[in-house]
Design an enzyme around this catalytic site. Structure first.
Site, PDB file in Angstrom:
ATOM      1  N   ASN A  83       1.054  -2.483   5.447  1.00 13.66           N
ATOM      2  CA  ASN A  83       0.710  -1.398   5.784  1.00 13.66           C
ATOM      3  C   ASN A  83      -0.851  -1.015   4.750  1.00 13.66           C
ATOM      4  OD1 ASN A  83       0.149   1.779   5.891  1.00 13.66           O
ATOM      5  ND2 ASN A  83       0.282   1.535   3.818  1.00 13.66           N
ATOM      6  N   ASP A 141      -4.019  -6.833  -6.263  1.00 13.72           N
ATOM      7  CA  ASP A 141      -4.737  -6.483  -5.152  1.00 13.72           C
ATOM      8  C   ASP A 141      -4.304  -7.582  -4.146  1.00 13.72           C
ATOM      9  OD1 ASP A 141      -7.042  -6.521  -3.629  1.00 13.72           O
ATOM     10  OD2 ASP A 141      -8.472  -5.905  -5.373  1.00 13.72           O
ATOM     11  N   GLY A 151      -3.219   7.149  15.537  1.00  5.89           N
ATOM     12  CA  GLY A 151      -4.747   7.893  15.634  1.00  5.89           C
ATOM     13  C   GLY A 151      -4.862   8.404  14.143  1.00  5.89           C
ATOM     14  N   GLY A 189       0.939  -1.240   0.055  1.00  3.80           N
ATOM     15  CA  GLY A 189       0.136   0.027  -0.015  1.00  3.80           C
ATOM     16  C   GLY A 189       0.838   1.152  -0.097  1.00  3.80           C
ATOM     17  N   ALA A 190       1.705   1.287  -1.019  1.00  4.52           N
ATOM     18  CA  ALA A 190       2.731   2.402  -0.836  1.00  4.52           C
ATOM     19  C   ALA A 190       2.422   3.596  -1.821  1.00  4.52           C
ATOM     20  CB  ALA A 190       4.179   2.031  -1.116  1.00  4.52           C
ATOM     21  N   TYR A 223     -14.515  -1.901  10.805  1.00  7.04           N
ATOM     22  CA  TYR A 223     -13.120  -1.577  10.612  1.00  7.04           C
ATOM     23  C   TYR A 223     -12.382  -1.497  11.927  1.00  7.04           C
ATOM     24  CZ  TYR A 223      -9.050   1.570  10.200  1.00  7.04           C
ATOM     25  OH  TYR A 223      -7.811   2.099  10.114  1.00  7.04           O
ATOM     26  N   THR A 282      -4.440  11.520   5.398  1.00  6.37           N
ATOM     27  CA  THR A 282      -4.132  10.835   4.003  1.00  6.37           C
ATOM     28  C   THR A 282      -5.291  10.766   3.246  1.00  6.37           C
ATOM     29  OG1 THR A 282      -4.791   8.755   4.870  1.00  6.37           O
ATOM     30  CG2 THR A 282      -2.541   9.327   5.472  1.00  6.37           C
ATOM     31  N   GLU A 283      -5.316   9.856   2.298  1.00  7.69           N
ATOM     32  CA  GLU A 283      -6.404   9.526   1.677  1.00  7.69           C
ATOM     33  C   GLU A 283      -7.563   8.693   2.193  1.00  7.69           C
ATOM     34  OE1 GLU A 283      -5.421   8.010  -2.473  1.00  7.69           O
ATOM     35  OE2 GLU A 283      -3.989   9.711  -2.847  1.00  7.69           O
ATOM     36  N   PHE A 284      -7.428   8.352   3.517  1.00  8.11           N
ATOM     37  CA  PHE A 284      -8.032   7.466   4.120  1.00  8.11           C
ATOM     38  C   PHE A 284      -9.516   7.745   4.350  1.00  8.11           C
ATOM     39  CE2 PHE A 284      -9.782   6.075   8.376  1.00  8.11           C
ATOM     40  CZ  PHE A 284      -9.414   4.590   8.356  1.00  8.11           C
TER      41      PHE A 284
HETATM   42  P1  NDP Z   1      -4.605   5.947   2.170  1.00  9.48           P
HETATM   43  O1  NDP Z   1      -5.876   5.338   1.563  1.00  9.48           O
HETATM   44  O2  NDP Z   1      -3.947   6.986   1.942  1.00  9.48           O
HETATM   45  O3  NDP Z   1      -3.644   4.525   1.643  1.00  9.48           O
HETATM   46  C1  NDP Z   1      -3.947   3.278   1.470  1.00  9.48           C
HETATM   47  C2  NDP Z   1      -3.056   2.357   0.923  1.00  9.48           C
HETATM   48  O4  NDP Z   1      -3.518   0.923   0.946  1.00  9.48           O
HETATM   49  C3  NDP Z   1      -3.015   2.829  -0.645  1.00  9.48           C
HETATM   50  O5  NDP Z   1      -1.562   2.759  -1.236  1.00  9.48           O
HETATM   51  C4  NDP Z   1      -3.742   1.620  -1.150  1.00  9.48           C
HETATM   52  O6  NDP Z   1      -3.216   1.519  -2.704  1.00  9.48           O
HETATM   53  C5  NDP Z   1      -3.579   0.492  -0.661  1.00  9.48           C
HETATM   54  N1  NDP Z   1      -4.674  -0.362  -0.643  1.00  9.48           N
HETATM   55  C6  NDP Z   1      -5.843  -0.361  -0.144  1.00  9.48           C
HETATM   56  N2  NDP Z   1      -6.658  -1.377  -0.652  1.00  9.48           N
HETATM   57  C7  NDP Z   1      -5.785  -2.400  -1.187  1.00  9.48           C
HETATM   58  C8  NDP Z   1      -5.866  -3.279  -1.893  1.00  9.48           C
HETATM   59  N3  NDP Z   1      -6.958  -4.208  -1.999  1.00  9.48           N
HETATM   60  N4  NDP Z   1      -4.615  -3.888  -2.469  1.00  9.48           N
HETATM   61  C9  NDP Z   1      -3.584  -3.473  -2.359  1.00  9.48           C
HETATM   62  N5  NDP Z   1      -3.483  -2.131  -1.786  1.00  9.48           N
HETATM   63  C10 NDP Z   1      -4.486  -1.607  -1.216  1.00  9.48           C
HETATM   64  O7  NDP Z   1      -4.635   5.398   3.782  1.00  9.48           O
HETATM   65  P2  NDP Z   1      -3.542   5.496   4.904  1.00  9.48           P
HETATM   66  O8  NDP Z   1      -2.177   5.680   4.355  1.00  9.48           O
HETATM   67  O9  NDP Z   1      -4.375   6.277   5.753  1.00  9.48           O
HETATM   68  O10 NDP Z   1      -3.582   3.957   5.282  1.00  9.48           O
HETATM   69  C11 NDP Z   1      -2.676   3.038   5.250  1.00  9.48           C
HETATM   70  C12 NDP Z   1      -2.881   1.980   6.553  1.00  9.48           C
HETATM   71  O11 NDP Z   1      -2.786   2.770   7.993  1.00  9.48           O
HETATM   72  C13 NDP Z   1      -4.093   1.338   6.526  1.00  9.48           C
HETATM   73  O12 NDP Z   1      -4.008   0.062   7.292  1.00  9.48           O
HETATM   74  C14 NDP Z   1      -4.828   1.924   7.492  1.00  9.48           C
HETATM   75  O13 NDP Z   1      -6.167   1.382   8.147  1.00  9.48           O
HETATM   76  C15 NDP Z   1      -3.934   2.559   8.517  1.00  9.48           C
HETATM   77  N6  NDP Z   1      -4.556   3.718   9.602  1.00  9.48           N
HETATM   78  C16 NDP Z   1      -4.750   4.849   8.834  1.00  9.48           C
HETATM   79  C17 NDP Z   1      -5.104   6.108   9.742  1.00  9.48           C
HETATM   80  C18 NDP Z   1      -5.430   7.288   9.227  1.00  9.48           C
HETATM   81  O14 NDP Z   1      -6.337   7.837   9.855  1.00  9.48           O
HETATM   82  N7  NDP Z   1      -5.242   7.830   7.944  1.00  9.48           N
HETATM   83  C19 NDP Z   1      -4.951   5.750  11.198  1.00  9.48           C
HETATM   84  C20 NDP Z   1      -4.505   4.432  11.662  1.00  9.48           C
HETATM   85  C21 NDP Z   1      -4.337   3.491  10.638  1.00  9.48           C
HETATM   86  P3  NDP Z   1      -4.220   1.320  -4.079  1.00  9.48           P
HETATM   87  O15 NDP Z   1      -5.260   2.156  -3.872  1.00  9.48           O
HETATM   88  O16 NDP Z   1      -3.523   1.811  -5.107  1.00  9.48           O
HETATM   89  O17 NDP Z   1      -4.149  -0.274  -4.140  1.00  9.48           O
HETATM   90  C1  8X3 Z   2      -7.793   5.025  11.294  1.00  4.07           C
HETATM   91  C2  8X3 Z   2      -8.036   5.995  12.469  1.00  4.07           C
HETATM   92  O1  8X3 Z   2      -9.764   6.874  13.929  1.00  4.07           O
HETATM   93  O2  8X3 Z   2     -10.278   6.744  11.617  1.00  4.07           O
HETATM   94  O3  8X3 Z   2      -7.599   3.804  11.793  1.00  4.07           O
HETATM   95  O4  8X3 Z   2     -10.437   4.888  12.721  1.00  4.07           O
HETATM   96  S1  8X3 Z   2      -9.781   6.173  12.644  1.00  4.07           S
END
Ligand code: NDP
Ligand code: 8X3
Length: 256
Positions: free
Chosen positions: A85, A58, A182, A7-8, A151, A186-188
């Site tokens: 990740n 995927d 926490g 997930g980079a 989640y 990001t794109e989350f």
């Molecule tokens: P982003 O949406 O910015 O990045 C997510 C990454 O995961 C992307 O590179 C995406 O790549 C990859 N990904 C998602 N689904 C798939 C799939 N089916 N196959 C392969 N790759 C996949 O989110 P974050 O960087 O925030 O999230 C990264 C991690 O951190 C996650 O596990 C998230 O749960 C965790 N996290 C995030 C927090 C937040 O608040 N942002 C807080 C705590 C934890 P692509 O779309 O190209 O496949």
């Molecule tokens: C991502 C942080 O607070 O949206 O894990 O669950 S939160």
């Protein structure tokens, strides 16, 4: 070191790639968006003179993970570090009206994808009697918040699995670390709310959340400790957040 990061293509994974490359380490990065993998790999190789391989797949597809790891093993041998990740949240709704397809995507990605990667990379590390697996969990894996049900369950599972992996793999000199951030900007949230910019941006209204680079620096710190030291679990939040539920704002702090 040779570092595999899933997930980079965005957010924390992309920042992890930047942090390890900046410090001179070779990478194998993954994600589903080829254009981004191509761009990031070219940028990091040019800027930091490291090798950045990538495979687009995927993580929910077991055979695709097997093939990707077979390529890594053939070209590279055992990685020194695997950072699990890749992950996502989809939706935010009560258990009584949740979307079952979204539940399955979260379970398949956050849990099964992480397991597939680990199942295939761990034996390579076992053979070498060294390695480090870093799992990106969440504060959602420590505290359940309203409407976070599935989640949060996947992230609780990541925390539990990290402990299980550590118990099983310590016999082979392999470290396992869970990093539980926490809120990180990001794109989350954009993914969670299906591209609704307004809802996504409101998530971080009134305070400065963690940035992806903060998490990346922490992971790098864990990855570069002496061989006899393993940081088992880190929960980190921005200063305005106490845990998965309680947070405050700059305005509230000013008035206090
Ligand atoms: P982003 O949406 O910015 O990045 C997510 C990454 O995961 C992307 O590179 C995406 O790549 C990859 N990904 C998602 N689904 C798939 C799939 N089916 N196959 C392969 N790759 C996949 O989110 P974050 O960087 O925030 O999230 C990264 C991690 O951190 C996650 O596990 C998230 O749960 C965790 N996290 C995030 C927090 C937040 O608040 N942002 C807080 C705590 C934890 P692509 O779309 O190209 O496949
Ligand atoms: C991502 C942080 O607070 O949206 O894990 O669950 S939160």
């Amino acid at each position: 070191m040779k570092v595999v990061i899933t997930g980079a293509t965005a957010g924390i994974g992309r920042a992890l790639a930047e942090e390890f490359a900046r410090n001179g380490h070779d990478l194998w990065i993954t994600g589903r968006r080829t254009d981004r993998l191509t761009e990031i790999s070219a940028q990091l190789q040019k800027e930091y003179n490291v090798t950045v391989n990538y495979t687009c797949f995927d993580i929910r597809e077991r055979a695709a993970v097997e093939n990707a790891v077979a390529t890594i093993a053939a070209d590279w041998g055992a990685p020194d570090i695997l950072i699990n990740n890749a992950g996502l949240a989809l939706g935010l709704s009560g258990i009584e009206n949740g979307d079952v397809d979204q539940w399955e995507t979260m379970i398949d990605t956050n849990l099964k994808g992480l397991l597939y990667m680990t199942r295939h990379i761990a034996p390579l590390m076992v053979k070498e009697k060294k390695g480090h697996i870093i799992n990106i969990g969440s504060t959602a894996g420590k505290t359940v918040y309203p409407n976070g049900n599935v989640y949060c369950a996947t992230k609780h599972a990541v925390v539990a699995l990290s402990e299980g992996m550590r118990i099983d793999l310590m016999n082979y000199n392999i470290k396992v670390t869970a990093i539980n951030p926490g809120m990180v900007d990001t794109e989350f949230s954009w993914v969670r709310f299906s591209g609704d910019e307004d809802k996504a941006s409101k998530t971080y209204d009134g305070f400065e959340p963690l940035h992806a680079a903060d998490v990346a620096r922490t992971a790098y710190y864990c990855a570069t400790l002496p061989e006899h030291v393993c940081l088992n679990e880190i929960t980190m939040t921005c200063t305005r957040q106490a845990n998965g539920i309680f947070k405050t704002t700059d305005a509230a702090v000013q008035q206090s």
